[in-house]
Design a protein around this motif. Structure first.
Motif, PDB file in Angstrom:
ATOM      1  N   GLY A  10       0.780  -1.231   0.253  1.00 18.77           N
ATOM      2  CA  GLY A  10      -0.046  -0.132   0.033  1.00 18.77           C
ATOM      3  C   GLY A  10       0.728   1.158  -0.020  1.00 18.77           C
ATOM      4  N   THR A  11       0.291   2.362   0.435  1.00 20.37           N
ATOM      5  CA  THR A  11       1.017   3.618   0.315  1.00 20.37           C
ATOM      6  C   THR A  11       1.722   3.812   1.364  1.00 20.37           C
ATOM      7  OG1 THR A  11      -1.081   4.345   1.438  1.00 20.37           O
ATOM      8  CG2 THR A  11      -1.099   5.019  -0.853  1.00 20.37           C
ATOM      9  N   SER A  12       1.886   2.899   2.240  1.00 18.03           N
ATOM     10  CA  SER A  12       3.182   3.298   3.353  1.00 18.03           C
ATOM     11  C   SER A  12       4.333   2.650   2.733  1.00 18.03           C
ATOM     12  CB  SER A  12       2.744   2.372   4.701  1.00 18.03           C
ATOM     13  OG  SER A  12       1.502   2.784   5.390  1.00 18.03           O
ATOM     14  N   VAL A  13       4.269   1.828   1.813  1.00 23.65           N
ATOM     15  CA  VAL A  13       5.261   1.221   0.975  1.00 23.65           C
ATOM     16  C   VAL A  13       6.327   0.533   2.153  1.00 23.65           C
ATOM     17  CG1 VAL A  13       7.108   1.416  -0.861  1.00 23.65           C
ATOM     18  CG2 VAL A  13       5.316   3.298  -0.425  1.00 23.65           C
ATOM     19  N   GLN A 181     -12.741   1.362   9.112  1.00 28.12           N
ATOM     20  CA  GLN A 181     -11.842   2.591   8.890  1.00 28.12           C
ATOM     21  C   GLN A 181     -10.336   1.968   8.658  1.00 28.12           C
ATOM     22  OE1 GLN A 181     -12.400   6.147   8.537  1.00 28.12           O
ATOM     23  NE2 GLN A 181     -10.015   5.925   7.975  1.00 28.12           N
ATOM     24  N   ASN A 182      -9.860   1.984   7.379  1.00 28.99           N
ATOM     25  CA  ASN A 182      -8.618   1.534   7.136  1.00 28.99           C
ATOM     26  C   ASN A 182      -7.594   2.587   7.428  1.00 28.99           C
ATOM     27  OD1 ASN A 182      -6.274   0.012   5.922  1.00 28.99           O
ATOM     28  ND2 ASN A 182      -6.448   1.521   4.403  1.00 28.99           N
ATOM     29  N   ILE A 183      -6.498   2.627   8.185  1.00 29.77           N
ATOM     30  CA  ILE A 183      -5.523   3.399   8.324  1.00 29.77           C
ATOM     31  C   ILE A 183      -4.271   2.896   7.788  1.00 29.77           C
ATOM     32  CG2 ILE A 183      -4.399   5.076  10.149  1.00 29.77           C
ATOM     33  CD1 ILE A 183      -6.778   4.434  12.081  1.00 29.77           C
ATOM     34  N   GLY A 184      -3.854   3.206   6.591  1.00 32.00           N
ATOM     35  CA  GLY A 184      -2.510   2.700   5.800  1.00 32.00           C
ATOM     36  C   GLY A 184      -1.932   3.824   5.878  1.00 32.00           C
ATOM     37  N   GLY A 185      -1.129   4.040   4.879  1.00 25.08           N
ATOM     38  CA  GLY A 185      -0.378   5.331   4.484  1.00 25.08           C
ATOM     39  C   GLY A 185      -1.602   6.418   4.260  1.00 25.08           C
ATOM     40  N   ILE A 186      -2.713   6.229   3.528  1.00 24.01           N
ATOM     41  CA  ILE A 186      -3.688   7.042   3.298  1.00 24.01           C
ATOM     42  C   ILE A 186      -4.902   6.034   4.031  1.00 24.01           C
ATOM     43  CG2 ILE A 186      -5.329   7.626   1.832  1.00 24.01           C
ATOM     44  CD1 ILE A 186      -2.759   9.130   1.515  1.00 24.01           C
ATOM     45  N   LEU A 215       2.935  10.716   9.592  1.00 24.48           N
ATOM     46  CA  LEU A 215       3.413  10.467  10.621  1.00 24.48           C
ATOM     47  C   LEU A 215       4.869   9.580  10.360  1.00 24.48           C
ATOM     48  CD1 LEU A 215       0.316   8.841  12.767  1.00 24.48           C
ATOM     49  CD2 LEU A 215       1.235  11.156  12.710  1.00 24.48           C
ATOM     50  N   ASP A 216       4.651   8.662   9.668  1.00 25.34           N
ATOM     51  CA  ASP A 216       5.915   8.120   8.920  1.00 25.34           C
ATOM     52  C   ASP A 216       7.202   8.966   8.679  1.00 25.34           C
ATOM     53  OD1 ASP A 216       4.721   5.800   9.825  1.00 25.34           O
ATOM     54  OD2 ASP A 216       4.472   4.845   7.495  1.00 25.34           O
ATOM     55  N   LEU A 217       6.530  10.116   7.784  1.00 23.37           N
ATOM     56  CA  LEU A 217       7.584  11.070   7.232  1.00 23.37           C
ATOM     57  C   LEU A 217       8.159  11.792   8.533  1.00 23.37           C
ATOM     58  CD1 LEU A 217       5.624  12.217   4.088  1.00 23.37           C
ATOM     59  CD2 LEU A 217       7.979  11.255   4.044  1.00 23.37           C
ATOM     60  N   GLU A 231       6.281   3.636  16.977  1.00 24.00           N
ATOM     61  CA  GLU A 231       5.560   2.169  17.503  1.00 24.00           C
ATOM     62  C   GLU A 231       4.619   2.466  18.591  1.00 24.00           C
ATOM     63  OE1 GLU A 231       8.530  -0.557  18.144  1.00 24.00           O
ATOM     64  OE2 GLU A 231       7.129  -2.111  18.586  1.00 24.00           O
ATOM     65  N   ASP A 232       3.383   2.070  18.414  1.00 24.86           N
ATOM     66  CA  ASP A 232       2.385   2.099  19.210  1.00 24.86           C
ATOM     67  C   ASP A 232       1.833   3.617  19.526  1.00 24.86           C
ATOM     68  OD1 ASP A 232       2.696  -0.713  19.281  1.00 24.86           O
ATOM     69  OD2 ASP A 232       3.596  -0.566  21.433  1.00 24.86           O
ATOM     70  N   GLY A 233       2.511   4.558  18.841  1.00 24.47           N
ATOM     71  CA  GLY A 233       2.057   5.980  19.093  1.00 24.47           C
ATOM     72  C   GLY A 233       2.781   6.483  20.376  1.00 24.47           C
ATOM     73  N   GLY A 321      -5.767  -2.088   9.174  1.00 22.50           N
ATOM     74  CA  GLY A 321      -4.354  -1.300   8.715  1.00 22.50           C
ATOM     75  C   GLY A 321      -3.604  -1.255   9.933  1.00 22.50           C
ATOM     76  N   GLY A 322      -2.304  -0.822   9.464  1.00 21.63           N
ATOM     77  CA  GLY A 322      -1.130  -0.743  10.471  1.00 21.63           C
ATOM     78  C   GLY A 322      -1.505   0.424  11.367  1.00 21.63           C
ATOM     79  N   GLY A 323      -2.294   1.396  11.134  1.00 23.38           N
ATOM     80  CA  GLY A 323      -2.637   2.450  12.038  1.00 23.38           C
ATOM     81  C   GLY A 323      -3.467   2.003  13.041  1.00 23.38           C
ATOM     82  N   LYS A 355      -6.387  -7.530   6.232  1.00 22.55           N
ATOM     83  CA  LYS A 355      -7.785  -7.270   5.425  1.00 22.55           C
ATOM     84  C   LYS A 355      -7.548  -6.810   3.747  1.00 22.55           C
ATOM     85  CE  LYS A 355     -10.837  -3.945   6.345  1.00 22.55           C
ATOM     86  NZ  LYS A 355     -11.247  -3.319   4.847  1.00 22.55           N
ATOM     87  N   GLU A 356      -6.683  -5.851   3.582  1.00 18.45           N
ATOM     88  CA  GLU A 356      -6.471  -5.613   2.469  1.00 18.45           C
ATOM     89  C   GLU A 356      -5.794  -6.569   1.443  1.00 18.45           C
ATOM     90  OE1 GLU A 356      -4.108  -1.995   2.335  1.00 18.45           O
ATOM     91  OE2 GLU A 356      -5.996  -0.808   2.566  1.00 18.45           O
ATOM     92  N   ALA A 357      -5.054  -7.251   2.244  1.00 16.74           N
ATOM     93  CA  ALA A 357      -4.332  -8.572   1.157  1.00 16.74           C
ATOM     94  C   ALA A 357      -5.653  -9.475   0.916  1.00 16.74           C
ATOM     95  CB  ALA A 357      -3.385  -9.274   1.807  1.00 16.74           C
TER      96      ALA A 357
HETATM   97  N1  ATP Z   1       2.652  -0.940  16.257  1.00 17.86           N
HETATM   98  C1  ATP Z   1       2.596  -0.033  15.327  1.00 17.86           C
HETATM   99  N2  ATP Z   1       2.247   1.270  15.794  1.00 17.86           N
HETATM  100  C2  ATP Z   1       2.021   2.407  15.151  1.00 17.86           C
HETATM  101  N3  ATP Z   1       1.960   2.419  14.079  1.00 17.86           N
HETATM  102  C3  ATP Z   1       2.152   1.098  13.435  1.00 17.86           C
HETATM  103  C4  ATP Z   1       2.376  -0.009  14.051  1.00 17.86           C
HETATM  104  N4  ATP Z   1       2.483  -1.018  13.033  1.00 17.86           N
HETATM  105  C5  ATP Z   1       2.226  -0.475  11.832  1.00 17.86           C
HETATM  106  N5  ATP Z   1       2.091   0.808  12.005  1.00 17.86           N
HETATM  107  C6  ATP Z   1       1.712   1.726  11.009  1.00 17.86           C
HETATM  108  O1  ATP Z   1       1.230   1.195   9.913  1.00 17.86           O
HETATM  109  C7  ATP Z   1       1.792   1.575   8.673  1.00 17.86           C
HETATM  110  C8  ATP Z   1       1.657   0.432   7.637  1.00 17.86           C
HETATM  111  O2  ATP Z   1       0.188   0.219   7.547  1.00 17.86           O
HETATM  112  P1  ATP Z   1      -0.473  -0.522   6.264  1.00 17.86           P
HETATM  113  O3  ATP Z   1       0.544  -1.797   5.913  1.00 17.86           O
HETATM  114  O4  ATP Z   1      -1.776  -0.959   6.579  1.00 17.86           O
HETATM  115  O5  ATP Z   1      -0.292   0.443   5.141  1.00 17.86           O
HETATM  116  P2  ATP Z   1      -0.314   0.233   3.503  1.00 17.86           P
HETATM  117  O6  ATP Z   1      -1.168  -0.977   3.215  1.00 17.86           O
HETATM  118  O7  ATP Z   1       0.916   0.478   2.965  1.00 17.86           O
HETATM  119  O8  ATP Z   1      -1.361   1.822   3.324  1.00 17.86           O
HETATM  120  P3  ATP Z   1      -2.584   1.598   2.537  1.00 17.86           P
HETATM  121  O9  ATP Z   1      -3.796   1.070   3.284  1.00 17.86           O
HETATM  122  O10 ATP Z   1      -2.744   3.257   2.426  1.00 17.86           O
HETATM  123  O11 ATP Z   1      -2.562   1.166   1.074  1.00 17.86           O
HETATM  124  C9  ATP Z   1       3.200   1.991   9.039  1.00 17.86           C
HETATM  125  O12 ATP Z   1       4.096   2.254   8.038  1.00 17.86           O
HETATM  126  C10 ATP Z   1       3.107   2.443  10.333  1.00 17.86           C
HETATM  127  O13 ATP Z   1       3.183   3.796  10.358  1.00 17.86           O
END
Ligand code: ATP
Ligand code: AH0
Length: 395
Positions: A10-13, A181-186, A215-217, A231-233, A321-323, A355-357
């Protein structure tokens, strides 16, 4: 029952998410069982090249071809690895890696007044995912569906978000409305009303804006390149949000555009982050305060969009999502949403990390049945369409 591999970066790459899934049933009445899930991180140099391209670096055609090759082979490897030790899959659904996304003209509002107009000139969206399915099918020998977004775009849609139809199939509830609510990069949301008459046409979905991208940037910048995420915020949790800055950032026009709408790192990427840093100078924020402020922007933009665009905020918000692992972000969402419960999709039986995969495995399964994969209310397309291109495997 069909065993399917779903793949996405995803957009987090951060790497390739792979899910091995057993799927049965048809259309919205499907059942899934997650057999295995794993994330295969990209090698650092590949990740950096992708992030550079997403940030607008120019590429020669040769460099584009080499990047596509590298991503395709990494995806093929992920497809093989996830099956190790398991009975083999007969199908792969691969989203690939988004490197460019342009919403259709008419703002981010789909075709607006041109919606449904069948003849040019109109300005379609454009979305480019690298990691071609033909290579994955050839390396693995398994029939592969890829290039999922183009059919929706040709029908005037954004080509995103595509997961909402899968959310509807797997996460609707007979009596309760929910937001997924998905929280990925976007970030992106699917609002699913209770599964009663006309429920499908009442689903709405859109990209809410930045998820973890800013946040990652920020973490990378503030840690001098030694960390890639909060990590974990915990870092943000040690700071205090600067609310005037959050208010200023929330005035960005994207947050006020009505759905359907989609976005990407083109908008909420490096340039946006650099502007945030400039805006923050006047407030002399500590690194922790800056992270808390950016985390508040993610939370507030999500909640603001529910309050603005939904008929009512539902009683349940399910994160994925990772967020969803960022505990500080989760607490801020819960605080802004008041009596609405903020849970993760794990708590209703669907793995939040994969979930996205899983969704791209389901979309491939639907493709093989010629069933539609998009939801026009989510993407703005003029109709439901079958998504994805099939490459038959020889194995
Ligand atoms: N333990 C954690 N604490 C805080 N943030 C986390 C943790 N684990 C993952 N993340 C965040 O989740 C991001 C990856 O999320 P995810 O794999 O859902 O994104 P993605 O699939 O690339 O994005 P998109 O859904 O936009 O396509 C990481 O870059 C990080 O910021
Ligand atoms: C163009 C693109 O890759 N968009 C992604 C991105 O990441 C989250 C959000 O923005 C969503 O719209 C979409 O991904 C998911 C998988 C989707 O299509 O539903």
């Amino acid at each position: 029952m069909t065993r399917v591999v779903g793949l996405i970066s995803g957009t987090s790459v951060d790497g390739i998410d792979a899910a091995l899934v057993d799927i049965s049933g048809k259309d919205l009445d499907i059942k899934i069982q997650l057999v295995a899930g794993a994330t295969y991180p990209y090698p650092n140099d590949l990740r950096e090249r992708i992030l550079d391209v997403c940030a607008g670096a120019t590429l020669s055609m040769l460099e584009l071809a080499e990047l596509d090759d590298a991503i395709a082979f990494a995806f093929a490897q992920a497809a093989q690895n996830i099956q190790l030790g398991h009975e083999k899959a007969s199908l792969i659904g691969s989203h690939g890696q988004t490197v460019y996304h342009r919403p259709p003209k008419g703002g981010e509002r789909g075709l607006g007044e041109d919606k449904g107009k069948k003849t040019p000139p109109y300005f379609l969206g454009y979305s480019l995912q690298l990691g071609r399915g033909s290579v994955i099918a050839n390396v693995t020998g398994v029939t592969t569906v890829s290039n999922f977004r183009v059919a929706d775009i040709a029908a005037g849609g954004h080509g995103a978000p595509l997961v909402p139809r899968v959310d509807a199939a797997l996460l609707s509830h007979p009596d309760e409305a929910r937001c997924i609510q998905n929280i990925g990069g976007i970030g992106n949301v699917t609002y699913i009303p209770s599964r009663q008459k006309n429920w499908l046409s009442e689903i709405s979905a859109w990209d809410t804006g930045p998820g973890n991208s800013l946040l990652d940037l920020a973490v990378y910048h503030l840690s001098g390149g030694t960390k890639t995420y909060d990590e974990d915020g915990n870092w943000a949790a040690s700071g205090t949000p600067c609310y005037p800055l959050v208010e200023e950032w929330l005035s960005h026009e994207y947050f006020h555009l009505p759905p359907p709408k989609s976005t990407g790192r083109e908008l909420f990427g490096v340039s946006y982050f650099e502007q945030c840093l400039k805006d923050a100078e006047a407030y002399q924020l500590t690194p922790a305060d800056l992270l808390a402020t950016l985390t508040e922007l993610t939370a507030a933009s999500i909640v603001h969009s529910y309050q603005t665009f939904l008929p009512q905020v539902p009683q349940q918000v399910l994160l994925c999502g990772g967020g969803s692992r960022n505990l500080y972000l989760k607490r801020r969402l819960q605080s802004l949403l008041g009596s609405t419960s903020v849970l993760t999709t794990d708590e209703v039986g669907l793995c939040a990390n994969f979930k996205e995969a899983i969704a791209f495995a389901v979309l491939a399964y639907w493709r093989m049945l010629d069933a539609p994969g998009n939801l026009p209310s989510a993407t703005g397309a003029c109709q439901e369409v079958v998504l994805g291109e099939i490459i038959i495997g020889n194995g």
